[in-house]
Design a protein around this motif. Sequence first.
Motif, PDB file in Angstrom:
ATOM      1  N   LYS A   7       0.840  -1.208   0.000  1.00  0.00           N
ATOM      2  CA  LYS A   7       0.000   0.000   0.000  1.00  0.00           C
ATOM      3  C   LYS A   7       0.875   1.258   0.000  1.00  0.00           C
ATOM      4  CE  LYS A   7      -4.287  -1.738   1.016  1.00  0.00           C
ATOM      5  NZ  LYS A   7      -5.205  -1.711  -0.090  1.00  0.00           N
ATOM      6  N   ILE A   8       1.974   1.208   0.742  1.00  0.00           N
ATOM      7  CA  ILE A   8       2.906   2.351   0.743  1.00  0.00           C
ATOM      8  C   ILE A   8       3.479   2.531  -0.657  1.00  0.00           C
ATOM      9  CG2 ILE A   8       5.131   3.191   1.618  1.00  0.00           C
ATOM     10  CD1 ILE A   8       4.423   1.805   4.305  1.00  0.00           C
ATOM     11  N   VAL A   9       3.877   1.433  -1.288  1.00  0.00           N
ATOM     12  CA  VAL A   9       4.457   1.497  -2.636  1.00  0.00           C
ATOM     13  C   VAL A   9       3.432   1.994  -3.648  1.00  0.00           C
ATOM     14  CG1 VAL A   9       5.421   0.083  -4.507  1.00  0.00           C
ATOM     15  CG2 VAL A   9       6.247  -0.207  -2.152  1.00  0.00           C
ATOM     16  N   ASN A  10       2.147   1.672  -3.440  1.00  0.00           N
ATOM     17  CA  ASN A  10       1.104   2.192  -4.339  1.00  0.00           C
ATOM     18  C   ASN A  10       1.028   3.708  -4.277  1.00  0.00           C
ATOM     19  OD1 ASN A  10       0.393  -0.369  -5.179  1.00  0.00           O
ATOM     20  ND2 ASN A  10      -1.336  -0.541  -3.789  1.00  0.00           N
ATOM     21  N   VAL A  11       1.266   4.259  -3.096  1.00  0.00           N
ATOM     22  CA  VAL A  11       1.207   5.716  -2.924  1.00  0.00           C
ATOM     23  C   VAL A  11       2.527   6.365  -3.346  1.00  0.00           C
ATOM     24  CG1 VAL A  11       0.919   7.578  -1.232  1.00  0.00           C
ATOM     25  CG2 VAL A  11      -0.496   5.529  -1.079  1.00  0.00           C
ATOM     26  N   PHE A  12       3.636   5.692  -3.033  1.00  0.00           N
ATOM     27  CA  PHE A  12       4.974   6.205  -3.343  1.00  0.00           C
ATOM     28  C   PHE A  12       5.729   5.170  -4.184  1.00  0.00           C
ATOM     29  CE2 PHE A  12       3.934   7.904   0.938  1.00  0.00           C
ATOM     30  CZ  PHE A  12       3.918   9.262   0.650  1.00  0.00           C
ATOM     31  N   PRO A  13       5.437   5.072  -5.477  1.00  0.00           N
ATOM     32  CA  PRO A  13       6.064   4.037  -6.313  1.00  0.00           C
ATOM     33  C   PRO A  13       7.589   4.081  -6.316  1.00  0.00           C
ATOM     34  CG  PRO A  13       4.306   5.154  -7.518  1.00  0.00           C
ATOM     35  CD  PRO A  13       4.499   5.899  -6.237  1.00  0.00           C
ATOM     36  N   ASP A  14       8.160   5.264  -6.146  1.00  0.00           N
ATOM     37  CA  ASP A  14       9.621   5.360  -6.170  1.00  0.00           C
ATOM     38  C   ASP A  14      10.285   4.711  -4.948  1.00  0.00           C
ATOM     39  OD1 ASP A  14       8.296   7.573  -4.918  1.00  0.00           O
ATOM     40  OD2 ASP A  14      10.186   8.676  -4.844  1.00  0.00           O
ATOM     41  N   LEU A  15       9.505   4.334  -3.939  1.00  0.00           N
ATOM     42  CA  LEU A  15      10.076   3.642  -2.774  1.00  0.00           C
ATOM     43  C   LEU A  15      10.205   2.132  -3.009  1.00  0.00           C
ATOM     44  CD1 LEU A  15       8.318   5.413   0.258  1.00  0.00           C
ATOM     45  CD2 LEU A  15      10.554   5.897  -0.772  1.00  0.00           C
ATOM     46  N   ARG A  16       9.574   1.630  -4.069  1.00  0.00           N
ATOM     47  CA  ARG A  16       9.599   0.185  -4.350  1.00  0.00           C
ATOM     48  C   ARG A  16      11.026  -0.352  -4.369  1.00  0.00           C
ATOM     49  NH1 ARG A  16       6.404  -3.614  -6.329  1.00  0.00           N
ATOM     50  NH2 ARG A  16       4.760  -2.194  -6.975  1.00  0.00           N
ATOM     51  N   MET A  17      11.931   0.340  -5.064  1.00  0.00           N
ATOM     52  CA  MET A  17      13.298  -0.179  -5.190  1.00  0.00           C
ATOM     53  C   MET A  17      13.981  -0.291  -3.828  1.00  0.00           C
ATOM     54  SD  MET A  17      15.374   2.971  -6.861  1.00  0.00           S
ATOM     55  CE  MET A  17      15.520   4.521  -6.022  1.00  0.00           C
ATOM     56  N   HIS A  18      13.660   0.601  -2.912  1.00  0.00           N
ATOM     57  CA  HIS A  18      14.276   0.538  -1.585  1.00  0.00           C
ATOM     58  C   HIS A  18      13.765  -0.673  -0.802  1.00  0.00           C
ATOM     59  CE1 HIS A  18      16.111   4.330  -2.407  1.00  0.00           C
ATOM     60  NE2 HIS A  18      14.942   4.951  -2.517  1.00  0.00           N
ATOM     61  N   PHE A  19      12.487  -0.986  -0.984  1.00  0.00           N
ATOM     62  CA  PHE A  19      11.951  -2.180  -0.326  1.00  0.00           C
ATOM     63  C   PHE A  19      12.517  -3.444  -0.966  1.00  0.00           C
ATOM     64  CE2 PHE A  19       8.540   0.828   0.955  1.00  0.00           C
ATOM     65  CZ  PHE A  19       8.688   0.667   2.326  1.00  0.00           C
ATOM     66  N   GLU A  20      12.614  -3.453  -2.282  1.00  0.00           N
ATOM     67  CA  GLU A  20      13.141  -4.636  -2.971  1.00  0.00           C
ATOM     68  C   GLU A  20      14.610  -4.883  -2.637  1.00  0.00           C
ATOM     69  OE1 GLU A  20      12.119  -3.839  -7.049  1.00  0.00           O
ATOM     70  OE2 GLU A  20      10.065  -4.589  -6.777  1.00  0.00           O
ATOM     71  N   LYS A  21      15.367  -3.800  -2.467  1.00  0.00           N
ATOM     72  CA  LYS A  21      16.799  -3.931  -2.145  1.00  0.00           C
ATOM     73  C   LYS A  21      17.053  -3.989  -0.640  1.00  0.00           C
ATOM     74  CE  LYS A  21      18.410  -1.422  -6.213  1.00  0.00           C
ATOM     75  NZ  LYS A  21      19.111  -0.200  -6.672  1.00  0.00           N
ATOM     76  N   HIS A  22      15.975  -3.890   0.153  1.00  0.00           N
ATOM     77  CA  HIS A  22      16.088  -3.864   1.615  1.00  0.00           C
ATOM     78  C   HIS A  22      17.010  -2.738   2.089  1.00  0.00           C
ATOM     79  CE1 HIS A  22      13.919  -7.650   1.819  1.00  0.00           C
ATOM     80  NE2 HIS A  22      14.683  -8.076   0.833  1.00  0.00           N
ATOM     81  N   SER A  23      16.930  -1.613   1.376  1.00  0.00           N
ATOM     82  CA  SER A  23      17.782  -0.468   1.730  1.00  0.00           C
ATOM     83  C   SER A  23      17.021   0.576   2.537  1.00  0.00           C
ATOM     84  CB  SER A  23      18.364   0.169   0.463  1.00  0.00           C
ATOM     85  OG  SER A  23      17.337   0.637  -0.388  1.00  0.00           O
ATOM     86  N   TYR A  24      15.967   0.141   3.233  1.00  0.00           N
ATOM     87  CA  TYR A  24      15.118   1.084   3.945  1.00  0.00           C
ATOM     88  C   TYR A  24      15.741   1.592   5.238  1.00  0.00           C
ATOM     89  CZ  TYR A  24      13.386  -3.739   4.506  1.00  0.00           C
ATOM     90  OH  TYR A  24      13.279  -5.090   4.602  1.00  0.00           O
ATOM     91  N   ASN A  25      16.797   0.975   5.715  1.00  0.00           N
ATOM     92  CA  ASN A  25      17.469   1.474   6.920  1.00  0.00           C
ATOM     93  C   ASN A  25      18.812   2.113   6.606  1.00  0.00           C
ATOM     94  OD1 ASN A  25      15.485   0.730   8.789  1.00  0.00           O
ATOM     95  ND2 ASN A  25      16.185  -1.383   8.749  1.00  0.00           N
ATOM     96  N   ASP A  26      19.113   2.258   5.340  1.00  0.00           N
ATOM     97  CA  ASP A  26      20.378   2.834   4.898  1.00  0.00           C
ATOM     98  C   ASP A  26      20.331   4.364   5.077  1.00  0.00           C
ATOM     99  OD1 ASP A  26      22.556   3.832   3.471  1.00  0.00           O
ATOM    100  OD2 ASP A  26      22.338   2.388   1.840  1.00  0.00           O
TER     101      ASP A  26
END
Length: 164
Positions: A7-26
């Motif tokens: 749902k977050i990615v639906n609102v902010f599509p550009d965050l998808r790559m960060h979730f896919e790469k697990h770079s959300y805590n970088d």
Amino acid sequence: MKNTTKKIVNVFPDLRMHFEKHSYNDEAVLSTLEPVKRTFLQLGSFFEQPEEEFNLALLYKHLDDEWLELALELITRYFQKETYLIQKPFYSYIKDGSEYLNLTEFARYLSDQGVRYDRQKLNLYYERGKVPKADLFLGSGTKYWHLSTVQAFCEQEKNRLKSM
């Protein structure tokens, strides 16, 4: 990826790559994002890795109005649907455009999908136990179904009608 994260990615599509790469805590990634996106990326990080902490103060500092409502709705949905820690929801807030449908909206959804139901027919089938129990009852006894319940029933009815 958890449904709440999607749902977050639906609102902010550009965050998808960060979730896919697990770079959300970088920290390098986080420092490049505006505060609202950064907050939702960190919230999604919690959904994906709940053993990590999420600082609720981020909601207070960076979100307001519809962003805050969205974050709170996602948190509630996460604990109800992803962790099942809330098995019998007591609290819910329903607003226009929410994912809960009353009887009239349920019937309209079915009709829009080609399954011919009006309010009276749906109510009669509900009383006979042929329609799923409501997911939520409000003080006056008004019944509400979550959109996923309505969609599942609609598919079931389409399949039933095809087999006739």
